[in-house]
Design a protein around this motif. Structure first.
Motif, mmCIF file in Angstrom:
data_model
loop_
_atom_site.group_PDB
_atom_site.id
_atom_site.type_symbol
_atom_site.label_atom_id
_atom_site.label_comp_id
_atom_site.label_asym_id
_atom_site.label_seq_id
_atom_site.Cartn_x
_atom_site.Cartn_y
_atom_site.Cartn_z
ATOM 1 N N ASN B 363 36.409 49.217 34.683
ATOM 2 C CA ASN B 363 37.372 48.445 34.454
ATOM 3 C C ASN B 363 35.511 46.895 34.791
ATOM 4 O OD1 ASN B 363 35.703 46.243 37.324
ATOM 5 N ND2 ASN B 363 36.640 48.261 37.612
ATOM 6 N N ASN B 365 33.686 43.769 36.147
ATOM 7 C CA ASN B 365 34.104 42.681 37.504
ATOM 8 C C ASN B 365 35.831 42.406 37.295
ATOM 9 O OD1 ASN B 365 32.707 41.476 38.673
ATOM 10 N ND2 ASN B 365 31.262 40.170 36.390
ATOM 11 N N GLY B 366 36.729 43.804 37.719
ATOM 12 C CA GLY B 366 37.652 43.865 37.916
ATOM 13 C C GLY B 366 38.499 43.302 36.532
ATOM 14 N N CYS B 376 42.152 45.213 38.254
ATOM 15 C CA CYS B 376 41.658 46.010 39.328
ATOM 16 C C CYS B 376 40.787 45.288 40.611
ATOM 17 C CB CYS B 376 41.543 47.307 38.810
ATOM 18 S SG CYS B 376 40.032 47.797 38.262
ATOM 19 N N VAL B 377 41.521 45.964 41.232
ATOM 20 C CA VAL B 377 40.608 45.962 42.833
ATOM 21 C C VAL B 377 40.385 45.529 44.017
ATOM 22 C CG1 VAL B 377 42.543 43.907 44.096
ATOM 23 C CG2 VAL B 377 39.971 43.427 44.153
ATOM 24 N N VAL B 398 37.002 38.523 41.396
ATOM 25 C CA VAL B 398 38.306 39.432 40.745
ATOM 26 C C VAL B 398 39.175 38.047 41.264
ATOM 27 C CG1 VAL B 398 40.198 40.523 40.332
ATOM 28 C CG2 VAL B 398 38.498 41.787 41.437
#
Lengths: 156, 468
Positions: B363, B365-366, B376-377, B398
């Motif tokens: 990913n 930056n999320g 995603c985080v 995110v």
């Protein structure tokens, strides 16, 4: 005590401090929330936050309030994930060097948590551990700016 | 979007976001999105367990209630549940009860926040022995996840334990194993099954086995100090192999803040040790497991480790690990692997095209770059790194990514929870709603208070029985 200096953080604080002196500003009316005390007339202390966006926000507060409570009562972006019990570093602030030495020294618990703060500077503190006193009237503190990339680099 | 429409936030012009997982990264991201844009999103949380909060509930040690204070913040979600902005689908496992396809068909965006579901493994001859336990399982055991109730059946006759790995989880486990049950554990939310076994424990010595050196220690100074201060509970720090680092530390001179404080702490407690503690722990750096010695009855007798030393490489001026050629045996009745937690890809990732490498979803930056409207985080986005501080910052970033993603639009063809509820109803699947969870937890509090504890965690089955 020696501390690693994150140059980026200090530099942005200096820049913010400069713009603080140039800019005129008004004192915001305060709404009192939660456990903040209302200052007695004539005994108001002043604190200025430099937000992540670079804005200056000044508040009149009472002696004995801590900086995390002040920030949260005024809806600034300060998390305080552990509820102010010195068990995280999400209320990390960078104190104007001019005021840093006027704050009582951090204890071991606070230093342990500052170890984990991103962008630690020579004048970093935890907001929940700094209590307003007459000596701190006029204090300026910056909220550290973080990007995800910075964080990942920091973690490795 | 024009202004009139933004003000009239009916169901159809909300961006429908599905969030998989309900740990800290999930809650912090959702609350931040709703703080910044209270009228633009409708968010549904899917949690495979009936109960929310992930590792805050099943990971944080019972004697760290202050770390769990973040739950107060997460409970702010109740306000959004009441207005229908957020809905909690507990006991709904994605890729089992619902497919990812179901989610992509019905939501404008998907946020993966499902974290770790396992511990890293270390393989060596004998590492599958039944008395070698993963820290993930051990932590779930003492934290009241009843699926892990049988991880430890007894600690009677277990005197020596080796823990492989030097993170905060290893330190949590030492506190659990050596701490005074009455003073430290009895009044916490620790599971009753663990409490009863710890009361009858014979554990006296814990050896921490660490592959790397002192400067690569993963535990934080807070956790270290807390453990060292347990000297007052009769838990002795029996030292670390300082002499193996004398030359390196001398040549490096000034250390960074964290390492300097760490070494000062260790030295202070080693020098002041009175040697009277009947229980103790020791840090063994530069040791990696290579096998076990087994007793005639099949139980483990010793853990075998190979020894390394620190060597200065003249070419790059770096300190490196070199094998010393020596092997040591460390008395161990039980071995715990505490080498970090691990995230795993969901079954349908390959089919959908989500790339999962090195323990995380690829990913930026999320934002999951190759698949639209996917984010995603937390640990699933960074290979299980960092603590609550990292998670707070990560979630803020995110949330920005999601709010600012121009591709994420309120495509009105997406039915959101309306369609999802029909799918689950047709399967006769039991959903644990937020109100159900609140009821479950109030029963946990009532039961715990009878035992002098803040709450007793119910098993997932017990929770489901309470839900109509």
């Amino acid at each position: 005590m020696f501390r690693t200096i994150a140059k980026v953080g200090t530099r942005s604080l200096q820049r913010n401090t400069l713009s603080f002196q140039q800019r005129t500003f008004g004192v915001s009316p305060i709404t009192f929330h939660g456990h903040l005390k209302k200052p007695n007339p004539g005994e108001e202390l002043h604190i200025t936050f430099i937000t992540k966006e670079g804005d200056q926000k000044t508040f009149e507060v009472a002696e004995g309030d801590n900086i995390l409570d002040i920030a949260q009562a005024n809806h600034l972006d300060m998390e305080g994930a552990c509820g102010g019990s010195c068990a995280c570093s999400t209320c990390h602030i960078i104190v104007d060097p001019e005021y840093y030495d006027k704050i009582p020294e951090p204890d071991d618990d606070e230093n342990d948590m500052l170890d984990l703060a991103f962008g630690l500077t020579e004048t970093s503190r935890l907001g929940c551990q700094v209590v307003m006193s007459k000596e701190l009237d006029g204090i300026r503190v910056a909220l550290p700016v973080l990007t995800r990339n910075f964080m990942n680099k920091d973690m490795n | 979007m024009n202004i009139t429409r933004r003000f009239l936030s009916t169901n159809s012009n909300l961006k429908k976001l599905a969030v998989i997982g309900s740990g800290p990264s999930s809650f912090y991201t959702i609350l931040q999105i709703l703080k910044k844009q209270p009228n633009n999103f409708q968010i549904d949380i899917f949690e495979k367990n009936p109960s929310p909060f992930g590792l805050v509930r099943y990971g944080v040690a019972p004697d760290h209630p202050e770390v769990k204070n973040c739950i107060d913040k997460f409970n702010e979600i109740s306000e959004f549940i009441k207005t229908g902005k957020v809905k909690y689908f507990g006991n709904v496992e994605i890729c089992k009860d619902l497919s990812l396809n179901d989610l992509y068909k019905n939501y404008n965006g998907i946020l993966y926040a499902y974290g770790s579901s396992n511990g890293n493994k270390v393989e060596f001859p004998g590492s599958l022995h039944q008395n070698i336990i993963n820290s993930f399982d051990f932590v779930n055991w003492y934290n009241g996840n009843h699926n892990y109730k049988n991880v430890i059946k007894s600690l009677k006759g277990i005197k020596d334990i080796s823990i492989i790995g030097a993170g905060n989880v290893a330190i949590d486990i030492i506190r659990i194993l050596l701490g005074d049950v009455n003073k430290r554990w009895k009044s916490t939310d620790i599971s009753n099954h663990a409490l009863n076994i710890l009361k009858e424990s014979d554990v006296k010595n814990v050896n921490v086995i660490i592959r790397r050196g002192i400067l690569d220690s993963k535990f934080t100074n807070k956790e270290l100090r807390e453990l060292l201060e347990m000297r007052d509970e009769g838990v002795e720090f029996k030292g670390w192999n300082k002499e193996d680092f004398d030359e390196q530390l001398k040549s490096l001179g000034k250390l960074d803040r964290v390492n300097k404080r760490r070494i000062d702490l260790l030295n202070k407690y080693k020098e002041n040790g009175n040697g009277n503690g009947n229980k103790g722990w020791k840090l063994n750096y530069l040791r990696s497991p290579i096998g076990i010695m087994v007793k005639p009855d099949g139980n483990i007798k010793e853990l075998l480790v190979k020894v390394s030393k620190m060597v200065h490489n003249e070419e790059n001026d770096k300190w490196e690990y070199k094998s010393d050629g020596k092997i040591e045996s460390i008395p161990s009745d039980l071995v715990i692997l505490a080498t970090g937690y691990k995230c795993e890809p969901l079954n349908e990732f390959k089919e959908i095209g989500i790339l999962f490498e090195n323990g995380k979803i690829i990913n930026n930056n999320g934002k999951i770059e190759n698949i639209k409207n996917s984010y995603c985080v937390g640990w699933v986005s960074n290979n299980s790194q960092g603590n609550i501080n990292n998670t707070v910052n990560d979630s803020m970033n995110v949330a920005e990514t999601i709010i600012n993603d121009e591709d994420l639009i309120n495509d009105e063809n997406k039915e959101g929870r309306k369609e999802i509820e029909i799918i689950l109803k047709n399967k006769k699947h039991k959903i644990v709603k937020w109100e159900d969870w609140e009821k479950i937890h109030s029963i946990e509090i009532d039961q715990g208070n009878k035992d002098g504890k803040p709450y007793n965690k119910l098993s997932f089955n017990e929770m489901l029985e309470l839900v109509k």
